[in-house]
Design a protein around this motif. Structure first.
Motif, short mmCIF file in Angstrom:
data_model
loop_
_atom_site.label_atom_id
_atom_site.label_comp_id
_atom_site.label_asym_id
_atom_site.label_seq_id
_atom_site.Cartn_x
_atom_site.Cartn_y
_atom_site.Cartn_z
N PHE A 1 0.02 23.41 -10.41
CA PHE A 1 -0.25 23.50 -8.98
C PHE A 1 0.40 22.41 -8.13
N SER A 2 0.84 21.32 -8.74
CA SER A 2 1.43 20.25 -7.94
C SER A 2 2.93 20.18 -8.17
N ARG A 3 3.61 19.51 -7.25
CA ARG A 3 5.06 19.37 -7.36
C ARG A 3 5.35 18.27 -8.37
N VAL A 4 5.97 18.65 -9.47
CA VAL A 4 6.25 17.71 -10.55
C VAL A 4 7.76 17.66 -10.78
N THR A 5 8.32 16.46 -10.78
CA THR A 5 9.73 16.31 -11.10
C THR A 5 9.90 16.37 -12.61
N LYS B 1 4.41 8.10 -20.19
CA LYS B 1 5.19 7.06 -19.53
C LYS B 1 6.47 7.64 -18.94
N ALA B 2 7.08 8.60 -19.63
CA ALA B 2 8.29 9.23 -19.12
C ALA B 2 7.99 10.04 -17.85
N VAL B 3 6.83 10.69 -17.79
CA VAL B 3 6.44 11.43 -16.59
C VAL B 3 6.34 10.49 -15.39
N ILE B 4 5.74 9.32 -15.59
CA ILE B 4 5.66 8.34 -14.51
C ILE B 4 7.06 7.97 -14.04
N LEU C 1 0.83 -1.20 0.00
CA LEU C 1 0.00 0.00 0.00
C LEU C 1 0.86 1.26 0.00
N GLU C 2 2.05 1.15 0.64
CA GLU C 2 2.94 2.31 0.71
C GLU C 2 3.35 2.78 -0.68
N ARG C 3 3.44 1.86 -1.62
CA ARG C 3 3.85 2.24 -2.97
C ARG C 3 2.81 3.17 -3.60
N ILE C 4 1.55 2.78 -3.49
CA ILE C 4 0.48 3.60 -4.07
C ILE C 4 0.40 4.95 -3.36
N LYS C 5 0.64 4.96 -2.05
CA LYS C 5 0.60 6.21 -1.31
C LYS C 5 1.70 7.17 -1.76
N ARG C 6 2.78 6.62 -2.29
CA ARG C 6 3.88 7.47 -2.75
C ARG C 6 3.64 8.07 -4.13
N PHE C 7 2.60 7.61 -4.84
CA PHE C 7 2.33 8.17 -6.16
C PHE C 7 1.95 9.64 -6.02
N PRO C 8 2.68 10.55 -6.67
CA PRO C 8 2.29 11.96 -6.63
C PRO C 8 1.07 12.22 -7.50
N THR C 9 0.52 13.42 -7.36
CA THR C 9 -0.70 13.78 -8.09
C THR C 9 -0.54 13.61 -9.59
N ILE C 10 0.62 13.99 -10.13
CA ILE C 10 0.80 13.95 -11.58
C ILE C 10 0.74 12.51 -12.09
N VAL C 11 1.23 11.55 -11.31
CA VAL C 11 1.16 10.15 -11.74
C VAL C 11 -0.28 9.67 -11.77
N TRP C 12 -1.05 10.02 -10.73
CA TRP C 12 -2.48 9.65 -10.72
C TRP C 12 -3.20 10.29 -11.91
N LEU C 13 -2.83 11.53 -12.22
CA LEU C 13 -3.48 12.20 -13.34
C LEU C 13 -3.15 11.51 -14.66
N ILE C 14 -1.89 11.11 -14.84
CA ILE C 14 -1.51 10.40 -16.06
C ILE C 14 -2.31 9.11 -16.18
N GLU D 1 7.51 0.20 -11.63
CA GLU D 1 6.98 -1.03 -12.23
C GLU D 1 5.49 -1.19 -11.93
N LEU D 2 5.11 -0.92 -10.67
CA LEU D 2 3.69 -1.02 -10.31
C LEU D 2 2.86 -0.02 -11.10
N ALA D 3 3.34 1.23 -11.21
CA ALA D 3 2.59 2.26 -11.94
C ALA D 3 2.44 1.90 -13.41
N LEU D 4 3.49 1.38 -14.02
CA LEU D 4 3.42 1.02 -15.44
C LEU D 4 2.51 -0.19 -15.66
N ASN D 5 2.47 -1.11 -14.68
CA ASN D 5 1.51 -2.21 -14.77
C ASN D 5 0.08 -1.71 -14.61
N MET D 6 -0.12 -0.76 -13.71
CA MET D 6 -1.45 -0.17 -13.57
C MET D 6 -1.87 0.53 -14.85
#
Length: 414
Positions: A202-206, A135-138, A16-29, A149-154
């Motif tokens: 508005f969000s922190r994006v790397t 995919k590069a943003v993720i 669950l900690e992995r999903i909690k670490r997803f920043p807003t921009i990843v969820w948006l993608i 890996e989890l985000a790309l599988n999702m």
């Protein structure tokens, strides 16, 4: 970190900690990918109906339009990925979404065949401007390799969910107002563009490294072309897409010409089997195989797709259950192998060239574009068995290439 790195026993992908670490921009993608893919599949499959009924296009014209659109997307992807490294993910994705919205609006209002054909080709151009930088943003915004890996599988799961839901939503509109499908799709891309703009603002994006560190396109092209590991995987995955493409083109043609009663119903069943297998089994199989490296997973998935080719070789054209069984094996192989393709690129690409590598990976779809052409030609010669023998030989070549690629990865500098 090399592509061959293994998952530690205690470092489970499903935390669950992995999903909690997803920043807003990843969820948006991820959410934007679902919106875009659902609306895409809500409209794109019904273009054939529009071309036939409204524009009286021939089979050859339709095939050419779709092939050119796919080919343009494949070739353009490399340069778009480079531009996302050079100019930034935000700019390229926003341009892609806005132009995609305008193009689909244009498709809805087109009144000449040449207009529709040109717009469909431009739609092919826009797809890599959204997907490769996404995919590069993720990859940019998740520090942990396993989180990525989890985000790309999702993301892969979401693509298939959108592919399943889209046609169902499109059926009612297609029957009453086909043009409305394209207007809705256009609005969806505008909404995605607005969400991207707000999120980036508005969000922190790397962001990827500064553009000064990104060399000119010709040099980027040479870097990728001289990456023997990547080029080997590129060839293998083009072959993989060639093999897979026949589930959407050649196999339905075989059933349609077989004289099988209710052939259309059985073609629909194959689609359902494929979609349900992918959606239901992706994460259970990922959990089962997560301790294996991506090379093993890909070889296993490709091997199961090879079993499917053997079943297709020996299945009589009018024996529907054989085609269903083969499709089941093909789908299980797909759900094991396909999610690893983006993971491979993520682990392989230098940090400042992620977009370029993801863009170059769009060349995989050359196999998907050529498959229907080769399949249609062999089927026109009544060479069904030869088609699947060719596919089986491609499977064997892919497995050999992946064995060699794993050896190369083990000696590749971290």
């Amino acid at each position: 970190m090399t592509i061959s790195s293994q998952t530690k026993t205690s470092d489970s992908l499903f935390k669950l900690e992995r999903i909690k670490r997803f920043p807003t921009i990843v969820w948006l993608i991820l959410f934007g990918t679902f919106l875009a893919r659902t609306s895409y599949f809500m409209a794109w499959p019904f273009l054939i109906v529009v071309l036939f009924d409204d524009y009286h296009a021939s089979e050859a014209q339709i095939g050419l339009i779709f092939a050119v659109s796919a080919a343009v997307a494949s070739v353009f992807g490399l340069y778009v990925g480079y531009l996302s490294d050079k100019l930034g993910r935000k700019l390229i994705m926003l341009i892609g979404c806005i132009f995609a919205g305008l193009i689909y609006y244009g498709i809805g209002g087109a009144n000449e065949l040449w207009q529709l054909a040109a717009l469909m080709i431009f739609a092919g151009l826009m797809r890599p401007t959204i997907e490769a930088p996404g995919k590069a943003v993720i990859s940019d915004n998740l520090e942990s390799e396993k989180d990525r890996e989890l985000a790309l599988n999702m993301r892969y799961f979401i693509l298939n969910a959108g592919g399943a839901i889209g046609p169902l939503l499109g059926i009612s509109l297609a029957l009453s107002q086909p043009q409305a499908l394209f207007y809705v799709t256009g609005v969806t891309y505008f909404v995605y563009a607005l969400m991207l703009g707000l999120s980036f603002h508005f969000s922190r994006v790397t962001l990827p490294p500064s553009h000064e560190s990104v060399i000119r396109f010709r040099k980027v092209f040479m870097v990728i072309a001289n990456d023997k590991l990547f080029m080997g995987l590129l060839i293998a995955n083009i072959l993989l897409m060639f093999v897979y493409s026949h589930i959407e083109s050649s196999i339905p043609q075989v059933l349609a010409r077989s004289g099988l009663e209710d052939a259309v119903k059985w073609i629909g069943i194959l689609v359902v089997v494929n979609t349900c297998t992918v959606i239901l089994l992706q994460f259970p199989l990922l959990a089962l195989l997560e301790k294996k490296n991506v090379f093993f997973r890909t070889r296993l998935g490709v091997g199961l797709m090879g079993v499917a080719q053997i079943i297709f070789i020996f299945t009589p054209e009018d024996y529907a259950y054989g085609w269903v069984l083969g499709t089941l094996f093909l789908s299980i192989g797909e759900v094991i192998a396909f999610p690893t393709l983006s993971v491979q690129i993520d682990r392989l690409a230098p940090a400042h060239l992620k977009g370029s590598y993801f863009g170059a990976a769009s060349l995989y779809s050359i196999g998907f574009a050529t498959g229907p052409l080769v399949g249609g030609w062999l089927l026109s010669l009544q060479a069904k068995v030869s088609l699947f023998v060719v596919c089986l030989l491609c499977v064997l070549a892919i497995i050999v290439i992946y064995y060699q690629a794993q050896k190369m990865a083990q000696t590749r500098p971290s």
